[in-house]
Motif scaffolding. Structure first.
Motif, short mmCIF file in Angstrom:
data_model
loop_
_atom_site.label_atom_id
_atom_site.label_comp_id
_atom_site.label_asym_id
_atom_site.label_seq_id
_atom_site.Cartn_x
_atom_site.Cartn_y
_atom_site.Cartn_z
N GLY A 110 42.41 50.05 42.05
CA GLY A 110 41.53 50.29 40.91
C GLY A 110 42.26 50.59 39.61
O GLY A 110 41.64 51.07 38.65
N LEU A 111 43.55 50.26 39.54
CA LEU A 111 44.32 50.53 38.32
C LEU A 111 44.16 49.42 37.30
O LEU A 111 44.26 49.66 36.09
N VAL A 112 43.96 48.20 37.77
CA VAL A 112 43.77 47.04 36.90
C VAL A 112 42.63 46.21 37.48
O VAL A 112 42.28 46.34 38.65
N THR A 113 42.08 45.36 36.63
CA THR A 113 41.13 44.35 37.11
C THR A 113 41.77 42.99 36.89
O THR A 113 42.65 42.83 36.04
N ARG A 114 41.31 42.04 37.67
CA ARG A 114 41.82 40.67 37.56
C ARG A 114 40.60 39.77 37.57
O ARG A 114 39.82 39.76 38.53
N ASP A 115 40.42 39.05 36.46
CA ASP A 115 39.26 38.17 36.33
C ASP A 115 39.70 36.83 35.75
O ASP A 115 40.76 36.73 35.12
N ARG A 116 38.86 35.84 35.93
CA ARG A 116 39.10 34.53 35.32
C ARG A 116 38.80 34.61 33.83
O ARG A 116 37.87 35.29 33.39
N ASP A 117 39.62 33.92 33.05
CA ASP A 117 39.40 33.84 31.61
C ASP A 117 38.12 33.04 31.36
O ASP A 117 37.97 31.93 31.88
N GLU A 118 37.21 33.60 30.59
CA GLU A 118 35.93 32.92 30.32
C GLU A 118 36.13 31.60 29.58
O GLU A 118 35.34 30.67 29.73
N ASN A 119 37.19 31.49 28.79
CA ASN A 119 37.44 30.27 28.01
C ASN A 119 38.25 29.23 28.79
O ASN A 119 38.28 28.07 28.41
N ASN A 120 38.93 29.67 29.85
CA ASN A 120 39.75 28.77 30.65
C ASN A 120 39.69 29.27 32.09
O ASN A 120 40.45 30.15 32.47
N ARG A 121 38.81 28.74 32.88
CA ARG A 121 38.53 29.25 34.22
C ARG A 121 39.73 29.15 35.16
O ARG A 121 39.73 29.77 36.21
N VAL A 122 40.75 28.42 34.79
CA VAL A 122 41.96 28.33 35.61
C VAL A 122 42.85 29.56 35.37
O VAL A 122 43.54 30.02 36.26
N ARG A 123 42.77 30.10 34.19
CA ARG A 123 43.63 31.22 33.78
C ARG A 123 43.06 32.55 34.26
O ARG A 123 41.86 32.79 34.18
N VAL A 124 43.96 33.40 34.75
CA VAL A 124 43.60 34.75 35.21
C VAL A 124 44.01 35.75 34.13
O VAL A 124 45.06 35.60 33.50
N ILE A 125 43.20 36.77 33.95
CA ILE A 125 43.51 37.83 33.00
C ILE A 125 43.58 39.15 33.77
O ILE A 125 42.69 39.47 34.56
N VAL A 126 44.63 39.91 33.52
CA VAL A 126 44.78 41.24 34.10
C VAL A 126 44.46 42.24 33.00
O VAL A 126 45.01 42.15 31.90
N GLU A 127 43.59 43.19 33.31
CA GLU A 127 43.16 44.17 32.32
C GLU A 127 43.31 45.58 32.87
O GLU A 127 43.07 45.83 34.06
N LEU A 128 43.70 46.48 32.01
CA LEU A 128 43.81 47.89 32.37
C LEU A 128 42.43 48.44 32.71
O LEU A 128 41.50 48.35 31.91
#
Length: 188
Positions: A110-128
């Motif tokens: 639960g330290l970070v989240t990992r989601d698909r980029d809304e603008n590029n569904r192939v790209r993953v975004i890691v967020e605090l």
């Protein structure tokens, strides 16, 4: 003699004093400049002891140094504290595989989240995540208290001079060893 109850486990061998270490070095290597060796050895010992102290603080918070590095990198990226795994790996000097492993573990905690980029569904975004920000803030509070205690005997002027001198040394190393900022091997 009774064992000291405040110490548990085997005791580490006593490290020689800096003067003893420098004398031994000079005995074996006559070209040694004792003033240079004193500075370099003191910096090395200080760095090692500070890393141990920081590691203990992080362990008290239930996070590893490797996880701290990711949290710090996300905070340093600025709001909204988001980076792609490739950019995180690059900034930390890690392989993509090591970064993926670290992100998997941290997302599970639960330290970070990992989601698909809304603008590029192939790209993953890691967020605090909120929990990661809470851990980062508490680690900063603990580190600040430790650092203020460490430097308490220095005047404001001495802190400024010491900071300036250390920055000059750092710039020299960065100039002569530009690749020394990354990791030699993955820490995970």
């Amino acid at each position: 003699m009774p064992e000291n109850p405040e110490r548990s486990g085997p005791q580490a061998p006593q490290e020689p004093s800096l003067d003893e270490q420098i004398a031994a070095y000079q005995r074996e290597f006559r070209d040694l400049d004792p003033q240079v060796e004193k500075v370099v050895s003191a910096l090395g010992r200080l760095n090692r002891r500070m890393n141990v102290a920081y590691g203990r603080q992080l362990a008290d918070l239930g996070i590893s140094n490797a996880e701290w590095e990711v949290l710090k990198t996300l905070v340093l990226s600025g709001e909204p504290y988001r980076l792609g795994p490739g950019e995180l790996a690059k900034r930390l000097g890690l392989t993509p595989a090591a970064m993926t492993h670290r992100i998997d573990r941290m997302a599970g905690e639960g330290l970070v989240t990992r989601d698909r980029d809304e603008n590029n569904r192939v790209r993953v975004i890691v967020e605090l995540a909120d929990e990661g920000r809470t851990k980062w803030l508490e680690a900063m509070r603990m580190a600040t208290a430790f650092e203020e205690d460490l430097l308490q005997d220095l005047s404001t002027e001495e802190k400024g001079v010491l900071g300036d001198v250390l920055i000059r040394l750092l710039r020299r190393v960065e100039h002569t060893q530009p690749d020394a900022g990354g990791r030699l091997t993955d820490l995970d």
